[in-house]
Scaffold this motif. Structure first.
Motif, PDB file in Angstrom:
ATOM      1  N   TYR A  96     -25.064  18.184  11.649  1.00 39.26           N
ATOM      2  CA  TYR A  96     -25.300  16.840  12.180  1.00 39.26           C
ATOM      3  C   TYR A  96     -26.554  16.822  13.055  1.00 39.26           C
ATOM      4  O   TYR A  96     -27.364  15.889  12.977  1.00 39.26           O
ATOM      5  CB  TYR A  96     -24.087  16.363  12.977  1.00 39.26           C
ATOM      6  N   LEU A 145     -21.791  10.023   8.492  1.00 41.72           N
ATOM      7  CA  LEU A 145     -22.334   9.055   9.439  1.00 41.72           C
ATOM      8  C   LEU A 145     -22.385   7.656   8.829  1.00 41.72           C
ATOM      9  O   LEU A 145     -22.095   6.660   9.499  1.00 41.72           O
ATOM     10  CB  LEU A 145     -23.733   9.488   9.889  1.00 41.72           C
ATOM     11  N   LEU A 149     -32.629  10.107  12.219  1.00 43.40           N
ATOM     12  CA  LEU A 149     -31.525   9.175  12.022  1.00 43.40           C
ATOM     13  C   LEU A 149     -31.398   8.162  13.152  1.00 43.40           C
ATOM     14  O   LEU A 149     -30.824   7.092  12.941  1.00 43.40           O
ATOM     15  CB  LEU A 149     -30.212   9.950  11.869  1.00 43.40           C
ATOM     16  N   ALA A 150     -31.923   8.473  14.331  1.00 46.29           N
ATOM     17  CA  ALA A 150     -31.874   7.488  15.420  1.00 46.29           C
ATOM     18  C   ALA A 150     -32.662   6.238  15.022  1.00 46.29           C
ATOM     19  O   ALA A 150     -32.186   5.101  15.179  1.00 46.29           O
ATOM     20  CB  ALA A 150     -32.433   8.103  16.703  1.00 46.29           C
ATOM     21  N   TRP A 194     -29.882  14.760  12.139  1.00 45.96           N
ATOM     22  CA  TRP A 194     -30.316  13.746  13.108  1.00 45.96           C
ATOM     23  C   TRP A 194     -31.791  13.933  13.469  1.00 45.96           C
ATOM     24  O   TRP A 194     -32.540  12.960  13.566  1.00 45.96           O
ATOM     25  CB  TRP A 194     -29.442  13.818  14.351  1.00 45.96           C
ATOM     26  N   SER A 195     -32.196  15.175  13.661  1.00 46.27           N
ATOM     27  CA  SER A 195     -33.584  15.427  14.058  1.00 46.27           C
ATOM     28  C   SER A 195     -34.529  15.475  12.858  1.00 46.27           C
ATOM     29  O   SER A 195     -35.663  14.963  12.934  1.00 46.27           O
ATOM     30  CB  SER A 195     -33.676  16.752  14.820  1.00 46.27           C
TER      31      SER A 195
END
Length: 294
Positions: free
Chosen positions: A70, A263, A79-80, A74-75
């Motif tokens: 995850y 997610l 994904l942010a 994300w990085s």
């Protein structure tokens, strides 16, 4: 006489009574439903375990559980920003489609004009046709206008099926509201704007919320149109998952894709849970029933 007394009396079956033994067709239907949920649960659990697992090849469960997939997803895939873009696109599409679609649905429900059936058919086309059939020409127009790979293009292409969807959803709902309520308000001196905002709008709240929820879920999950015009900085979550699967010829770790899938599923579940706190299907049915009785 004694034989008649000893014989058990057969009670006539009432209309609401159901047999105690289910028919074979009923068992077949329930078996199909159970098999569907078993397969669905198996897929979800498999992806969920895969997103936390490491070294899962020949055993029933992974040799080690970790959350690094995850963090890596994300990085590595930003994904942010992807989640923010997804929420912005969904919110704007819902608001614009409701603002445009509800008044248009009111006109279609309350007015009769030449070519009305043709207009209704045109609104049905983006809903019934596969998105890819009109998505390619639409994407070509967006790129020729210099809007390709921008957030504006993503919002515009998602509005193409969303606005007709709201119109087609709200038109029958408005038709079931008694027009005498509006006539009485106009006879009392209310203007058209006041009739729409103070009298009709409260009656339409369940329908507006229901159509908004459906548009929200549809927008978050719409892949074809978004993929054709999106790019870095304008990808939604479902498009980002596809790009991750095809990056480097499919060389990305399977667990990264599984974590992104988890997610995405959680995002959809959260949206539905929040939406269902404001939209109750039984309230929608009750509202339609009340309008018919009026």
């Amino acid at each position: 006489m004694a034989a008649e007394t000893a014989a058990p009396r057969r009670r006539s079956r009432l209309p609401g009574d159901r047999p105690l033994v289910a028919s074979p067709s009923t068992w077949f239907v329930w078996a199909g439903v159970a098999a569907f949920f078993v397969f669905l649960a198996g897929i979800v659990v498999s992806v969920l375990v895969d997103s936390f697992g490491r070294g899962w090849f020949t055993t029933w469960l992974p040799e080690e559980f970790t959350t690094e997939w995850y963090a890596s997803a994300w990085s590595e895939f930003g994904l942010a920003e992807v989640m923010w873009v997804t929420l912005v696109v969904a919110a704007v599409v819902v608001v614009v489609s409701v603002v445009v679609g509800v008044p248009a649905a009111y006109l279609l429900a309350r007015r009769t004009f030449p070519g009305k059936r043709l207009v209704m058919l045109l609104f049905l086309l983006p809903i019934m046709m596969p998105p890819i059939t009109y998505g390619i020409p639409l994407a070509t127009v967006m790129y020729n206008m210099g809007l390709g790979r921008t957030l504006t293009a993503v919002i515009l292409v998602n509005l193409v099926p969303a606005v007709p969807f709201v119109i087609m959803t709200m038109t029958p709902f408005i038709e079931q509201v008694n027009p005498d309520i509006e006539r009485a308000a106009r006879m009392s001196g209310a203007r058209t704007t006041a009739v729409f905002t103070r009298i009709l709008a409260p009656l339409l709240v369940p329908g507006i919320l229901a159509s908004s929820v459906l548009v929200l879920v549809r927008t978050v999950g719409l892949f074809e149109l978004t993929f054709l015009v999106s790019g870095p900085g304008s990808d939604t979550l479902v498009v980002a998952i596809y790009r991750a699967m095809t990056a480097s010829g499919g060389g990305e770790a399977r667990q990264l894709i599984s974590s992104m899938g988890v997610l995405y599923t959680l995002t959809m579940v959260v949206i539905l849970v929040i939406a269902l706190r404001f939209v109750n299907p039984t309230q929608l049915v009750a509202q339609v029933k009340e309008t018919r009785e009026d």
